[in-house]
Scaffold this motif. Structure first.
Motif, PDB file in Angstrom:
ATOM      1  N   ARG A   1       0.832  -1.207   0.000  1.00  0.00           N
ATOM      2  CA  ARG A   1       0.000   0.000   0.000  1.00  0.00           C
ATOM      3  C   ARG A   1       0.868   1.260   0.000  1.00  0.00           C
ATOM      4  N   SER A   2       1.952   1.219   0.775  1.00  0.00           N
ATOM      5  CA  SER A   2       2.849   2.370   0.838  1.00  0.00           C
ATOM      6  C   SER A   2       3.478   2.649  -0.526  1.00  0.00           C
ATOM      7  N   LYS A   3       3.889   1.595  -1.221  1.00  0.00           N
ATOM      8  CA  LYS A   3       4.472   1.769  -2.554  1.00  0.00           C
ATOM      9  C   LYS A   3       3.430   2.300  -3.533  1.00  0.00           C
ATOM     10  N   PHE A   4       2.212   1.780  -3.413  1.00  0.00           N
ATOM     11  CA  PHE A   4       1.142   2.246  -4.297  1.00  0.00           C
ATOM     12  C   PHE A   4       0.856   3.732  -4.075  1.00  0.00           C
ATOM     13  N   ASN A   5       0.870   4.141  -2.816  1.00  0.00           N
ATOM     14  CA  ASN A   5       0.564   5.539  -2.497  1.00  0.00           C
ATOM     15  C   ASN A   5       1.583   6.509  -3.076  1.00  0.00           C
ATOM     16  N   LYS A   6       2.756   6.023  -3.422  1.00  0.00           N
ATOM     17  CA  LYS A   6       3.801   6.886  -3.979  1.00  0.00           C
ATOM     18  C   LYS A   6       3.661   7.057  -5.497  1.00  0.00           C
ATOM     19  N   LEU A   7       2.747   6.314  -6.092  1.00  0.00           N
ATOM     20  CA  LEU A   7       2.533   6.447  -7.526  1.00  0.00           C
ATOM     21  C   LEU A   7       1.835   7.766  -7.846  1.00  0.00           C
ATOM     22  N   PRO A   8       1.996   8.279  -9.048  1.00  0.00           N
ATOM     23  CA  PRO A   8       1.258   9.483  -9.447  1.00  0.00           C
ATOM     24  C   PRO A   8      -0.250   9.242  -9.398  1.00  0.00           C
ATOM     25  N   TRP A   9      -0.996  10.289  -9.064  1.00  0.00           N
ATOM     26  CA  TRP A   9      -2.449  10.162  -8.935  1.00  0.00           C
ATOM     27  C   TRP A   9      -3.062   9.653 -10.236  1.00  0.00           C
ATOM     28  N   ALA A  10      -2.563  10.102 -11.368  1.00  0.00           N
ATOM     29  CA  ALA A  10      -3.122   9.687 -12.651  1.00  0.00           C
ATOM     30  C   ALA A  10      -3.014   8.177 -12.851  1.00  0.00           C
ATOM     31  N   GLN A  11      -1.980   7.562 -12.283  1.00  0.00           N
ATOM     32  CA  GLN A  11      -1.817   6.112 -12.375  1.00  0.00           C
ATOM     33  C   GLN A  11      -2.664   5.392 -11.336  1.00  0.00           C
ATOM     34  N   LYS A  12      -2.732   5.942 -10.150  1.00  0.00           N
ATOM     35  CA  LYS A  12      -3.490   5.294  -9.073  1.00  0.00           C
ATOM     36  C   LYS A  12      -4.974   5.177  -9.403  1.00  0.00           C
ATOM     37  N   LYS A  13      -5.521   6.207 -10.067  1.00  0.00           N
ATOM     38  CA  LYS A  13      -6.971   6.201 -10.311  1.00  0.00           C
ATOM     39  C   LYS A  13      -7.375   5.205 -11.406  1.00  0.00           C
ATOM     40  N   LEU A  14      -6.370   4.610 -12.084  1.00  0.00           N
ATOM     41  CA  LEU A  14      -6.666   3.628 -13.123  1.00  0.00           C
ATOM     42  C   LEU A  14      -6.998   2.241 -12.562  1.00  0.00           C
ATOM     43  N   THR A  15      -6.713   2.000 -11.274  1.00  0.00           N
ATOM     44  CA  THR A  15      -6.933   0.673 -10.685  1.00  0.00           C
ATOM     45  C   THR A  15      -7.765   0.779  -9.421  1.00  0.00           C
ATOM     46  N   ASN A  16      -8.221  -0.390  -8.988  1.00  0.00           N
ATOM     47  CA  ASN A  16      -8.931  -0.488  -7.711  1.00  0.00           C
ATOM     48  C   ASN A  16      -8.033  -1.226  -6.703  1.00  0.00           C
ATOM     49  N   TYR A  17      -6.752  -0.951  -6.806  1.00  0.00           N
ATOM     50  CA  TYR A  17      -5.745  -1.648  -5.999  1.00  0.00           C
ATOM     51  C   TYR A  17      -5.973  -1.513  -4.493  1.00  0.00           C
ATOM     52  N   PRO A  18      -6.348  -0.335  -3.959  1.00  0.00           N
ATOM     53  CA  PRO A  18      -6.562  -0.230  -2.509  1.00  0.00           C
ATOM     54  C   PRO A  18      -7.622  -1.203  -1.996  1.00  0.00           C
ATOM     55  N   HIS A  19      -8.684  -1.408  -2.788  1.00  0.00           N
ATOM     56  CA  HIS A  19      -9.727  -2.359  -2.372  1.00  0.00           C
ATOM     57  C   HIS A  19      -9.171  -3.775  -2.325  1.00  0.00           C
ATOM     58  N   LYS A  20      -8.355  -4.104  -3.310  1.00  0.00           N
ATOM     59  CA  LYS A  20      -7.709  -5.420  -3.348  1.00  0.00           C
ATOM     60  C   LYS A  20      -6.829  -5.627  -2.116  1.00  0.00           C
TER      61      LYS A  20
END
Length: 414
Positions: free
Chosen positions: A86-105
Motif C-alpha cells: 500500500r505504501s508503494k502504491f501511495n507513492k505512484l502518481p495520482w493519474a496512475q493510481k486512479k486507473l486501478t482499484n488496488y486499494p480495495h484489493k
C-alpha cells in the motif's frame, strides 16, 4: 633497608572433573534464563543429565520456540507485507493510481490474512501444550528474539495443508499417491516415510494396514502435522472444513485475477481416523542421524516421495535407506532431482541408479501407472524407471505451473 613482600602463591589449578559441574551449572543457568520450563527437565534428571543432553534439549526447545514465534508472527508479518504494498502504491502518481482499484484489493487481502491467522493461532495453542512450553516462556523468548521465526517456513508449512489435507490439493496427490498405494496394497509391515510433510501419504499407507513412522526435519512442518493429527474424532472442536485457508495471499505473482489471489480452500477435507492414527508415529529430526544404529534393518519398506533431492549428500541418504531396510525390503521412490542449497554432490539420475545398485539394491519392474519409461533403450533400467508429470504446490487457476518429471522406481534390498 626495605624488604619486598613475597607475592601470594598461585591457587592450584582447578582440575577438569571440578570444572564439569561448573560448566553444567552455567549451561543450566543460561537455559533457564532463556527457556524457564527447561529447568524442570534438568531437575527431573538430577545428576544424570549430561552436558550433551542439556545442550541437545536446549537446541530442540529453541527450534520449537522459533517455530512457535514464527506462527505467532504470521499475521503481523503478512499484514506488514500488504502495508508495504500500500505504501508503494501511495507513492505512484495520482493519474496512475486512479486507473486501478488496488486499494480495495489490498483491503480484501488483509481480511484473508486475518482468516489464515486463525489456523496459525491454533497451531501455536496446540504447540505450547505439545512441547510443554508456557505462554510466558514464549512471550519472553519473542521479546528477547524479536526477529525469531522464519516467515517463509511458516508460509510453506501452512500451504502444505492444501497439498495434503484439502480437496484443492487433490490434483497434486492424484498424480503421485495412487501408484505408491497400489504397490503397497498387500505389503503391510513397518514403513518409514521420511520427508513426510503434513503426513497425508503416511496416513493413507497406515489406512491400508501398515505400521508407519513419519519423519520430518522441519519443526514448522512437524508442528503443523501434529496439530492436523489432533483434529480427529476425539477432538470435540474438530470438523471437516473448519478452516478457510487462502493459499495465494502470500504469493502475488502469476495470479490470473483477484478472485484467484483471494480464494479460500476448506481445510481439512477429512478428519483423521483414530484407529488409523494408532498405526502412525512422527519422529522429528535429521533422517540420516535419527534412526541409526537403533533401527538398523528394522523396516520392511522405505517410501520417499519428493525427498531424496533434499539431501546435502544424496549418497548418505541412499546409504541410510539401505541400512534401515530388512533384507528383501523395498525402497519405493517418486520425485525429482531438484537439489537444494549448497549440496555436497549433485548426481544425475543414471548416477543415482548406479550408486543404488552398488549399495546392494535390485530394481524391480514397474507398470505403466508409474508413467513413461525414462531409459527405454538401456537394458539396465528399461521397464524399471518411469517418469510422470507431477506438480508441487501449484494452483490450477494460476498462470504458472511448478511441475517435474518425477522419477519412480521400486528397489529391493538384496
Amino acid at each position: 633497608m626495605s624488604t619486598s613482600t613475597p607475592p601470594d602463591p598461585m591457587p592450584p589449578a582447578t582440575s577438569s572433573p571440578n570444572r564439569l559441574p561448573l560448566l553444567l551449572a552455567c549451561i543450566v543457568l543460561i537455559a533457564a534464563f532463556q527457556y524457564p520450563l527447561l529447568i524442570n527437565w534438568v531437575s527431573s534428571r538430577g545428576d544424570n543429565a549430561t552436558a550433551g543432553e542439556i545442550t541437545s534439549a536446549v537446541g530442540q526447545r529453541g527450534k520449537a520456540l522459533a517455530a512457535l514465534a514464527g506462527f505467532s508472527r504470521y499475521k503481523q508479518r503478512s499484514q506488514n507485507t500488504i502495508h508495504e504494498k500500500r505504501s508503494k502504491f501511495n507513492k505512484l502518481p495520482w493519474a496512475q493510481k486512479k486507473l486501478t482499484n488496488y486499494p480495495h484489493k489490498l483491503s480484501l487481502a488483509l481480511q484473508t490474512v486475518e482468516e489464515n491467522s486463525l489456523l496459525a493461532k491454533d497451531i501455536v495453542t496446540f504447540g505450547l501444550e505439545a512441547y510443554n512450553i508456557s505462554a510466558y516462556e514464549l512471550r519472553a523468548y519473542m521479546k528477547m528474539n524479536r526477529t525469531a521465526g522464519d516467515h517463509s517456513s511458516v508460509v510453506q508449512a501452512l500451504k502444505h495443508y492444501v497439498r495434503d489435507w484439502a480437496a484443492g490439493g487433490a490434483h497434486e496427490r492424484d498424480a503421485v499417491f495412487p501408484q505408491i498405494l497400489k504397490a503397497m496394497e498387500d505389503r503391510g509391515g513397518r514403513v518409514l516415510v521420511p520427508g513426510a510433510g503434513l503426513g497425508r501419504l503416511a496416513y493413507e499407507l497406515a489406512a491400508q494396514g501398515a505400521e508407519v513412522t513419519a519423519n520430518e526435519f522441519s519443526v514448522y512442518v512437524s508442528m503443523a502435522y501434529q496439530y492436523m493429527m489432533s483434529l480427529n474424532g476425539s477432538n470435540p472442536r474438530a470438523e471437516a472444513g473448519m478452516y478457510k485457508f487462502h493459499p495465494n495471499v502470500n504469493w502475488w505473482s502469476h495470479q490470473r485475477d483477484t478472485a484467484g489471489l483471494l480464494k479460500g480452500v476448506e481445510v481439512p477435507d477429512i478428519l483423521p481416523d483414530e484407529k488409523v492414527l494408532k498405526r502412525m508415529k512422527m519422529v522429528d529430526g535429521d533422517f540420516v542421524t535419527m534412526f541409526l544404529p537403533q533401527e538398523s534393518e528394522a523396516f520392511d519398506t522405505v517410501v520417499t516421495l519428493f525427498f531424496i533431492d533434499t539431501a546435502r549428500n544424496i549418497v548418505a541418504y541412499l546409504e541410510t535407506i539401505h541400512k534401515l531396510l530388512k533384507p528383501g525390503g523395498w525402497w519405493i521412490n517418486l520425485g525429482p532431482l531438484l537439489y537444494g542449497t549448497n549440496p555436497s554432490i549433485e548426481l544425475g539420475l543414471d548416477e543415482v541408479l548406479e550408486v543404488t545398485k552398488k549399495l546392494g539394491f535390485e530394481l524391480l519392474p514397474i507398470g505403466e501407472e508409474w508413467g513413461t519409461e525414462t531409459f527405454p533403450d538401456d537394458e539396465r533400467w528399461a521397464g524399471k524407471v518411469r517418469g510422470t508429470l507431477a506438480g508441487y504446490s501449484w494452483d490450477p487457476d494460476n498462470l504458472s505451473r511448478n511441475a517435474y518429471q518425477a522419477q519412480g522406481w521400486i528397489a529391493k534390498k538384496l
